[in-house]
Write a protein that holds these residues in place. Structure first.
Motif, mmCIF file in Angstrom:
data_model
loop_
_atom_site.group_PDB
_atom_site.id
_atom_site.type_symbol
_atom_site.label_atom_id
_atom_site.label_comp_id
_atom_site.label_asym_id
_atom_site.label_seq_id
_atom_site.Cartn_x
_atom_site.Cartn_y
_atom_site.Cartn_z
ATOM 1 N N PHE A 183 0.825 -1.244 -0.034
ATOM 2 C CA PHE A 183 -0.470 0.213 0.010
ATOM 3 C C PHE A 183 0.714 1.288 -0.200
ATOM 4 C CE2 PHE A 183 -2.881 -3.462 2.127
ATOM 5 C CZ PHE A 183 -4.150 -3.148 1.079
ATOM 6 N N ASN A 184 0.209 2.756 -0.785
ATOM 7 C CA ASN A 184 1.312 3.829 -0.792
ATOM 8 C C ASN A 184 0.098 4.389 -0.682
ATOM 9 O OD1 ASN A 184 1.687 5.479 -3.386
ATOM 10 N ND2 ASN A 184 3.368 5.617 -2.000
ATOM 11 N N LEU A 185 0.247 6.091 0.084
ATOM 12 C CA LEU A 185 -0.583 6.875 0.133
ATOM 13 C C LEU A 185 0.540 8.347 -0.082
ATOM 14 C CD1 LEU A 185 -2.552 8.352 1.393
ATOM 15 C CD2 LEU A 185 -1.550 8.088 3.284
ATOM 16 N N ASN A 186 -0.025 8.604 -0.514
ATOM 17 C CA ASN A 186 1.011 9.885 -1.272
ATOM 18 C C ASN A 186 -0.537 11.421 -1.001
ATOM 19 O OD1 ASN A 186 2.970 9.183 -3.153
ATOM 20 N ND2 ASN A 186 1.680 8.624 -3.739
ATOM 21 N N ILE A 187 -0.232 12.435 -0.360
ATOM 22 C CA ILE A 187 -0.805 13.377 0.215
ATOM 23 C C ILE A 187 0.049 14.788 -0.228
ATOM 24 C CG2 ILE A 187 -1.789 12.821 1.405
ATOM 25 C CD1 ILE A 187 0.347 14.486 2.629
ATOM 26 N N HIS A 188 -0.573 16.364 0.247
ATOM 27 C CA HIS A 188 -0.189 17.136 -0.215
ATOM 28 C C HIS A 188 -0.505 17.987 0.744
ATOM 29 C CE1 HIS A 188 0.942 21.934 -1.779
ATOM 30 N NE2 HIS A 188 1.705 20.946 -2.850
ATOM 31 N N GLU A 215 6.022 27.350 5.882
ATOM 32 C CA GLU A 215 5.722 28.092 5.570
ATOM 33 C C GLU A 215 5.894 28.448 4.162
ATOM 34 O OE1 GLU A 215 9.071 30.927 5.102
ATOM 35 O OE2 GLU A 215 8.661 31.986 7.277
ATOM 36 N N ARG A 216 5.634 26.467 3.337
ATOM 37 C CA ARG A 216 5.146 25.559 2.038
ATOM 38 C C ARG A 216 5.086 24.641 2.173
ATOM 39 N NH1 ARG A 216 11.375 24.849 -0.682
ATOM 40 N NH2 ARG A 216 12.416 23.664 0.846
ATOM 41 N N SER A 217 4.382 24.875 0.893
ATOM 42 C CA SER A 217 3.197 23.241 0.660
ATOM 43 C C SER A 217 4.492 22.296 0.286
ATOM 44 C CB SER A 217 1.455 23.033 0.342
ATOM 45 O OG SER A 217 2.108 23.878 -0.860
ATOM 46 N N ILE A 218 4.392 20.788 0.347
ATOM 47 C CA ILE A 218 4.705 19.785 0.096
ATOM 48 C C ILE A 218 4.104 18.145 -0.389
ATOM 49 C CG2 ILE A 218 7.082 20.621 1.381
ATOM 50 C CD1 ILE A 218 7.148 18.799 3.384
ATOM 51 N N MET A 219 4.819 17.674 -1.123
ATOM 52 C CA MET A 219 4.365 16.436 -1.490
ATOM 53 C C MET A 219 5.229 15.321 -0.298
ATOM 54 S SD MET A 219 1.980 16.851 -3.260
ATOM 55 C CE MET A 219 1.981 14.720 -4.281
ATOM 56 N N GLN A 220 3.890 14.816 0.225
ATOM 57 C CA GLN A 220 4.382 13.875 1.135
ATOM 58 C C GLN A 220 4.003 12.068 0.854
ATOM 59 O OE1 GLN A 220 6.718 15.195 3.707
ATOM 60 N NE2 GLN A 220 6.403 14.188 5.655
ATOM 61 N N SER A 221 5.005 10.907 0.934
ATOM 62 C CA SER A 221 4.218 10.104 1.109
ATOM 63 C C SER A 221 5.122 9.270 2.065
ATOM 64 C CB SER A 221 4.955 9.322 -0.234
ATOM 65 O OG SER A 221 4.888 8.046 -1.203
#
Length: 268
Positions: A183-188, A215-221
């Motif tokens: 299983f894999n989960l990716n969010i912003h 201060e900035r948004s990033i991709m997280q997995s």
């Protein structure tokens, strides 16, 4: 004979009275002598014991003057030798009905482990029509903010959903083929907001996806492999709000994805 002896023995006692009788010419009747005769106690006759011809001649020591009670006559019983009257052995009777079961006793101690058995024979080939594949890939186009309670992350976009094992309405994958899954989960993340999520197996948290406010948004997995049984559930849970907890998305691009697929089935 006894009265004459008694009269002679009482002469000394009643001498004066007899002389008075002679002096008075025998006028006093003989009745006056009766009280004196009665006052003298005659000697008792010696005791006599009743004996049988089979008894000893001498009486037992300390025997009382009374006659001994008659001895009990021994009981005579007739003895029959049954071995003479024993007949031939009879036929075996019919088996009786079994009785009621007794109370179950306590369980005994566990026995020692036996030796390992030999390798069994290979089983027949499996059914070719049976599902041995399972995979899904879904996404979300809407942002999400946490509330005061835990909530499942529901997806609105389907990329792959073999055999409909992923339930889009509940946001959960249901295992129909036991085995090992990936299983894999990716969010912003959302800038200046915390991101706090779990990949769940049934009601247990397996791994966490976390991002601190920035201060900035990033991709997280986050990724994980799980061994699943029949009807196990795998889903994504958003943590309840303690600080600003959210994931970012928009209506144009897909920033949030959740993927899973079967690596090796147990029945292979």
């Amino acid at each position: 004979m006894c009265e004459a002896a008694l009269l002679i023995d009482t002469t000394a006692v009643a001498g004066p009275l007899q002389r008075a009788v002679v002096m008075f010419g025998g006028i006093l009747p003989l009745v006056l002598l009766l009280p004196l005769v009665a006052s003298v106690t005659p000697s008792k006759a010696p005791p006599r014991f009743c004996r049988r011809c089979c008894d000893h001649l001498e009486p037992p020591e300390g025997a009382s003057a009374r006659a001994a009670p008659p001895q009990k006559v021994p009981e005579v019983r007739t003895f029959i030798n049954m071995t003479i009257l024993k007949g031939d052995k009879g036929d075996r009777g019919d088996k009786g009905t079994p009785g009621k079961s007794g109370i179950e006793g306590p369980s005994g101690a566990r026995g020692s482990v036996g030796p390992k058995g030999g390798k069994g024979q290979a089983g027949p080939p499996g059914d070719a029509c049976k599902t041995q594949h399972s995979a899904f890939s879904v996404g979300r186009r809407k942002a999400l903010h946490s509330v005061e309670y835990y909530q499942a992350l529901v997806f609105d976009t389907v990329f792959v959903n073999l055999h409909e094992h992923y339930n889009m309405f509940k946001g959960k994958f249901y295992c129909n083929t036991p085995g090992v899954y990936f299983f894999n989960l990716n969010i912003h993340t959302w800038n200046f907001k915390e991101t706090y999520m779990h990949i769940m197996q049934n009601d247990q948290e397996k791994v966490i996806l976390y991002a601190q406010p920035s201060e900035r948004s990033i991709m997280q997995s986050q990724s994980i492999m799980l061994s699943l049984e029949q009807n196990d559930e795998v889903w994504v849970r958003l943590y309840k709000r303690e600080r600003e907890n959210a994931v970012y998305s928009d209506d144009v691009d897909v920033y949030i994805t959740f993927n899973g697929y079967l690596i090796k089935p147990d029945t292979e």
